[in-house]
Structures are given as C-alpha cells and as structure tokens.
Enzyme design. Structure first.
Site, PDB file in Angstrom:
ATOM      1  N   LYS A  80     -45.595   8.633 100.552  1.00  0.00           N
ATOM      2  CA  LYS A  80     -44.078   8.968 101.600  1.00  0.00           C
ATOM      3  C   LYS A  80     -44.422  10.269 102.508  1.00  0.00           C
ATOM      4  O   LYS A  80     -45.586  11.105 101.733  1.00  0.00           O
ATOM      5  CB  LYS A  80     -43.374   9.083 100.345  1.00  0.00           C
ATOM      6  N   GLY A 177     -22.701   8.527 100.227  1.00  0.00           N
ATOM      7  CA  GLY A 177     -23.908   8.560 100.511  1.00  0.00           C
ATOM      8  C   GLY A 177     -23.335   7.089 101.396  1.00  0.00           C
ATOM      9  O   GLY A 177     -23.321   5.871 100.749  1.00  0.00           O
ATOM     10  N   HIS A 180     -26.584   3.622 106.478  1.00  0.00           N
ATOM     11  CA  HIS A 180     -27.399   2.422 106.022  1.00  0.00           C
ATOM     12  C   HIS A 180     -26.604   1.738 105.137  1.00  0.00           C
ATOM     13  O   HIS A 180     -25.859   0.542 104.687  1.00  0.00           O
ATOM     14  CB  HIS A 180     -28.269   2.100 107.272  1.00  0.00           C
ATOM     15  N   VAL A 181     -27.438   2.433 104.401  1.00  0.00           N
ATOM     16  CA  VAL A 181     -27.947   1.557 102.337  1.00  0.00           C
ATOM     17  C   VAL A 181     -25.850   1.531 102.475  1.00  0.00           C
ATOM     18  O   VAL A 181     -25.873   0.680 101.762  1.00  0.00           O
ATOM     19  CB  VAL A 181     -28.677   1.661 102.285  1.00  0.00           C
ATOM     20  N   GLY A 182     -25.790   2.872 102.017  1.00  0.00           N
ATOM     21  CA  GLY A 182     -24.172   2.817 101.326  1.00  0.00           C
ATOM     22  C   GLY A 182     -23.607   1.945 102.180  1.00  0.00           C
ATOM     23  O   GLY A 182     -22.339   1.902 101.405  1.00  0.00           O
ATOM     24  N   TYR A 183     -23.365   1.844 103.442  1.00  0.00           N
ATOM     25  CA  TYR A 183     -22.465   0.814 104.052  1.00  0.00           C
ATOM     26  C   TYR A 183     -22.248  -0.895 104.070  1.00  0.00           C
ATOM     27  O   TYR A 183     -21.328  -1.294 103.425  1.00  0.00           O
ATOM     28  CB  TYR A 183     -22.473   1.076 106.116  1.00  0.00           C
TER      29      TYR A 183
END
Length: 351
Positions: A80, A177, A180-183
């Site tokens: 990471k 949250g 992008h992922v949350g949407y």
C-alpha cells in the site's frame, strides 16, 4: 516510536519513505508480504495529522492487502502507498509523477492503483514514470463498480448466514461514506428494495444518493445509533471502536471500508454481542480482483463474476467461525494464513 518494532510486528518486508522537495511530495510505500506474488495495493492521498499516523496507516493497509489477496485466491502479495498532503490543493501531476518514480524504483515488487482521494487520471500521471500501475482509463479503469458489487454480494452472504435468506428487500441498511464505492453500493442495495439511511462529510454526495435512491440522510455521528438491520461502513477505517459499539442497533456489520475494526478486540466484542461481522478485507476484495484481472487480461464480465464469489467465500468463513466458536475476523485470518503458509513451502519470496 520504534519504527522497526512496528515494521516487525506483522512481519512487513519493506517500507520506503519517499520525498520530492521540489513540489512538496511526501509518500510512504509499505510492502507487507510477497510470498504469493508481487505486492499490489492502491495509493491513498490523505491529509494525515502526523507522519506517524501515515506510517501506521500504510502498515495496516498493506497487511490487509496480503490477507485480501490470499483469501480471494489471487497470486498477489500485499502492499500500500500513502501520500501525505491536502488532496484538494496539491499539484497532482507533480505529486503523482514523483510517486511513480518511487514505484518504478522497486522494479515490480510493488504495483499501485487507485485508493481514497486518487483517481484514474492520477494513475495516468503515475504511468508516465512506471509500468507498475493498474486501474488506468485505457485498461480496467475505475474499480469502484466491481468493489461495490463484491460488497453487495458480501452483504447478501451475511444476510443468508444471519437470517436464513439473502434477500435484502425491506431491510434497513445504514451506509457510511458515499464516495465512488459507496454510491455504487447504494445503487445495488436500492435495486433490491433495501431502505437506505446514509451519511457522509460531503453534502453533495449525500444529496445525490438521496435524490437517486430515495435514501434518508443523517448527520455523520448519528449513523451509529440508527436502528437498522445492517451497518455498511464504506468510508475510512476504525469506525468499530469503544465509542461506537455500544451505540450499534444492528445485527450485521458489512461494508467497503478497510480496517473497520479499530483493534482486534473490537471484533471479539461484536462476536460477543451476536453482531455478525463480514471481515472487511474479504468483503471489499472486488477492487483488487478488478486490477488482478487487468494484469491477466480478464474481461470486465469475468472480473465481476470473480467478485461475486465473495458470497461463497464469506459463507465458508461464517461456517468456520461457528464451527470453531471464534470471531469471524479470526476465521478469515486463519484461511488467509493457511494459504500463504502452504504456498510459501513450494516457492521462494517473489522477486
């Protein structure tokens, strides 16, 4: 703080501290384990309170990537990157080209991609300096839809384990949250008839989800006390902690965020309270699956199908947890560690 003590705590192989004074770039690249393959993990851009906080975040996130790849059955190790600074004001081309040069210096031991506050466009800057980058616009692109689909499948697996049915119709799900992922996660959940209660620190994101999916919005700190069936943490980590656990009124915790548990003991506490926890690095493995598919020439459909297998992986973890009477996060760790150990006996550390 003893740096080598922290690095050795979870047997990290390598940590790189990076600096480019001309533009103010400061970054950290952490490589946890390369037994299964080259370390792959995204680059997070965050305005950390201190260098120490950034360092610890890189260590935790990279370790999570090792376990995520192992449980998902991918031939990848864990790494990471974190970039320290304000993502709203930093000169992005300079920062990400500098970052790309440090990634290149590792000669393939580490491959980067998107993460929090980084984008496909940023990866194009990285690609100007190194070929060891995934998630570019001309290849697999934004991994968010695949990540969200995997989390959605993970939530359904948790529902099956808890309720005996994986239907989410009529279930109340709190989503913290809405990036992008949350949407995309809200899109998947709403399509099945789930009732959404959402929050974010960005009001524009909240309004978009409220408008598009009929969600109810609450203040950020109020999300923990909402009476619901499922809590889906999909922002930053450590939201399951000493302060939030007593507030929870849910039966399941399953979301897209990394390092949801502030400490391992919080997983023990969820288990004691009868709250089913879908280990985060299993539930959110879709993004990693997406970029792995890019490296191996998969179609987008194949990557999505592979992400869907998160459902069966989590069911296996829940079954092991129940059979051995251990919290689900420990059951997931055991499966990951068994694969790393078995493969480690037949091949050397990847170089």
């Amino acid at each position: 703080m003893e740096l080598f003590s922290l690095i050795g705590e979870h047997n990290h192989e390598q940590v790189i501290f990076c600096s480019e004074p001309s533009c103010g770039y400061k970054g950290i690249i952490a490589i946890h384990n390369t037994v299964l393959g080259p370390a792959l993990g995204g680059t997070r851009f965050w305005n950390y309170a201190s260098d120490t906080e950034a360092f610890i975040d890189a260590l935790r996130l990279s370790r999570g990537m090792t376990y995520k790849a192992a449980v998902a059955g991918l031939n990848l190790g864990g790494g990471k990157s974190v970039i320290i600074g304000d993502p709203k004001t930093a000169p992005r081309e300079e920062f990400f080209r500098a970052h790309g040069r440090f990634v290149e210096s590792l000669k393939g031991r580490y491959i980067t991609a998107e993460d929090v506050n980084t984008s496909v466009d940023d990866m194009e800057f990285v690609a100007m300096e190194t070929e060891h980058v995934t998630g570019r616009a001309a290849t697999s692109g934004d991994p968010s839809p695949v990540t969200a689909y995997g989390v959605y499948r993970g939530i359904k697996a948790a529902a099956m384990s808890k309720y005996g049915s994986d239907s989410l119709s009529g279930k109340t799900i709190t989503v913290q949250g809405l990036g992008h992922v949350g949407y995309y996660l809200c899109q998947n959940l709403a399509s099945e008839g789930a009732r959404l209660v959402v929050t974010d620190i960005d009001q524009e994101r909240i309004q978009r989800v409220v408008h598009d999916f009929g969600a109810q919005a609450v203040e950020p700190n109020a999300i923990y006390g909402v009476e619901a069936d499922i809590y889906a943490p999909s922002a930053l980590g450590a939201t399951i902690n000493d302060e939030t656990i007593p507030q929870l009124k849910v039966q399941i915790v399953a979301g897209a965020a990394n390092n949801v548990l502030a400490e391992a003991r919080h997983g023990d506490e969820l288990h004691r309270r009868g709250i089913l926890y879908a280990p985060d690095y299993v539930a959110n493995a879709g993004g990693l699956i997406n970029v792995y598919g890019e490296l191996h020439g998969w179609t987008s459909e194949r990557a999505m199908r592979k992400a869907g297998e998160i459902y069966s992986t989590l069911l296996r973890i829940f079954e092991l947890s129940e059979a051995e009477g251990v919290p689900s996060y420990l059951a997931a760790d055991r499966i990951a560690e068994q694969r790393i150990a078995s493969i480690g006996k037949i091949q050397q550390t990847w170089v």
